[in-house]
Design a protein around this motif. Structure first.
Motif, short mmCIF file in Angstrom:
data_model
loop_
_atom_site.label_atom_id
_atom_site.label_comp_id
_atom_site.label_asym_id
_atom_site.label_seq_id
_atom_site.Cartn_x
_atom_site.Cartn_y
_atom_site.Cartn_z
N LEU A 112 26.11 -33.53 -24.68
CA LEU A 112 27.29 -33.73 -25.53
C LEU A 112 28.42 -34.31 -24.70
O LEU A 112 28.59 -33.93 -23.54
N GLN A 113 29.18 -35.24 -25.29
CA GLN A 113 30.35 -35.81 -24.64
C GLN A 113 31.48 -35.90 -25.64
O GLN A 113 31.25 -36.11 -26.83
N THR A 114 32.69 -35.75 -25.15
CA THR A 114 33.87 -35.82 -26.02
C THR A 114 34.82 -36.90 -25.52
O THR A 114 34.72 -37.36 -24.38
N GLY A 115 35.73 -37.28 -26.39
CA GLY A 115 36.75 -38.26 -26.02
C GLY A 115 36.89 -39.34 -27.09
O GLY A 115 36.05 -39.46 -27.98
N PHE A 116 37.97 -40.10 -27.00
CA PHE A 116 38.14 -41.23 -27.90
C PHE A 116 37.02 -42.25 -27.65
O PHE A 116 36.68 -42.53 -26.50
N SER A 117 36.48 -42.78 -28.70
CA SER A 117 35.30 -43.65 -28.61
C SER A 117 35.51 -44.82 -27.65
O SER A 117 34.60 -45.21 -26.93
N TRP A 118 36.73 -45.37 -27.63
CA TRP A 118 37.00 -46.55 -26.81
C TRP A 118 37.30 -46.19 -25.36
O TRP A 118 37.34 -47.07 -24.50
N GLU A 119 37.50 -44.91 -25.08
CA GLU A 119 37.81 -44.49 -23.71
C GLU A 119 36.58 -43.99 -22.96
O GLU A 119 36.65 -43.73 -21.76
N PRO A 151 42.22 -29.63 -24.23
CA PRO A 151 42.26 -28.51 -25.17
C PRO A 151 41.10 -28.51 -26.17
O PRO A 151 40.56 -27.45 -26.50
N LEU A 152 40.70 -29.70 -26.64
CA LEU A 152 39.58 -29.78 -27.58
C LEU A 152 38.30 -29.27 -26.94
O LEU A 152 37.52 -28.54 -27.57
N ASP A 153 38.09 -29.63 -25.67
CA ASP A 153 36.87 -29.22 -24.98
C ASP A 153 36.82 -27.70 -24.82
O ASP A 153 35.77 -27.09 -24.99
N VAL A 154 37.96 -27.11 -24.50
CA VAL A 154 38.02 -25.65 -24.34
C VAL A 154 37.72 -24.98 -25.67
O VAL A 154 36.94 -24.02 -25.74
N LEU A 155 38.30 -25.48 -26.75
CA LEU A 155 38.08 -24.91 -28.08
C LEU A 155 36.63 -25.09 -28.51
O LEU A 155 35.99 -24.16 -29.03
N LEU A 156 36.09 -26.28 -28.28
CA LEU A 156 34.70 -26.57 -28.67
C LEU A 156 33.73 -25.72 -27.87
O LEU A 156 32.76 -25.17 -28.43
N ASP A 157 33.98 -25.58 -26.58
CA ASP A 157 33.12 -24.76 -25.73
C ASP A 157 33.12 -23.32 -26.20
O ASP A 157 32.06 -22.67 -26.28
N SER A 158 34.28 -22.79 -26.54
CA SER A 158 34.38 -21.41 -27.02
C SER A 158 33.62 -21.23 -28.33
O SER A 158 32.90 -20.25 -28.52
#
Length: 271
Positions: A94-101, A208-215
């Protein structure tokens, strides 16, 4: 397909999360297991644990994005057990972030594993399963991201929606052949695992999104509970394996938006 003792199950991404749950539940049901993962240390520990419980299991480190390594896994199953009854194309990251970044290398690596791994499993194992001329089952692990879309999960969502499309296509193809091989697609919500570690391993910054998603993921459904639902779905011949029923309203909103030709509006999942 009826699950019986002595059947052979191949499970990719077996060292943790969903894969580990499938391995533990399969072993408890008397299946003979062929397990693979890129994490050799955890794979070895799981193999020893299962063998200590009396499970017949063989394991091999493999990267499912490499077609030759998937072929070698198939050959190992045939050499040790004479064939395969259940194939779980489960490995994923899994990977997170804005699609263009997200860099091209990170995009490609995720697609190679999440989608390429399923493609390699199908290409390598389906001829074997068809040639055996007996009932067999393929389960491809997608995600609720294979059915609904969320921001900041572009590569993951793209890969999982492709897995759903490929699985449905394979279902139709097997039906045309009137084959004894069946396919199911697993689309779970949060399942307790450390899959977010793959995001950090790919070099993504933690926000912050990663921390929330991981939890949310770590507090998700227990893998063994999910595995029991998967095996129950196999035994009744279900194509759609949707263990998290609370996401159906989000799917319904998406389908309604498509049919009504209205612009999509993102909403958090229903509780």
């Amino acid at each position: 397909m009826r699950i019986e003792q002595g059947q052979v199950a191949v499970i990719t991404g077996a060292a943790g999360g969903i894969g580990r749950g499938l391995a533990e539940e399969g072993g408890a049901r008397g299946l003979r297991l062929v397990l693979t993962d890129v994490d050799g240390q955890r794979l070895s520990a799981l193999t020893e644990q299962l063998q200590g419980l009396g499970v017949t299991v063989v394991s091999q480190v493999a990267d499912v994005s490499d077609a030759a390594q998937v072929d070698a896994l198939r050959d190992l199953a045939v050499e040790r057990f004479g064939g395969v009854d259940l194939l779980f194309n489960n490995a994923g990251v899994l990977q997170t972030g804005f699609s263009w970044e997200i860099g091209a290398d990170r995009w490609q690596r995720l697609l190679d594993i999440n989608l390429g791994g399923v493609i390699n499993g199908i290409r390598s194992f389906i001829p074997l399963l068809l040639g055996q001329q007996r009932p067999a089952q393929v389960v491809n692990t997608a995600s609720l991201a294979g059915l609904v879309c969320s921001p900041m999960l572009g590569p993951y969502t793209v890969s999982k929606q492709a897995v759903v499309a490929l699985s449905e296509t394979l279902h139709y193809e097997l039906a045309v052949l009137q084959a004894q091989v069946s396919v199911a697609v697993l689309c779970p919500g949060p399942v307790a695992s450390d899959i977010m570690n793959s995001n950090q391993a790919a070099g993504a910054a933690t926000g912050p999104l990663d921390v929330l998603l991981d939890s949310s993921i770590r507090q998700g459904m227990e893998p063994r509970e999910l595995a029991r639902e998967v095996f129950a779905g196999i035994e009744v011949g279900r194509f759609w394996l949707l263990p998290h029923k609370n996401f159906k309203p989000a799917l319904e909103r998406r389908l309604t938006s498509i049919l009504d030709e209205t612009n999509p509006v993102f909403q958090m999942a229903d509780a």
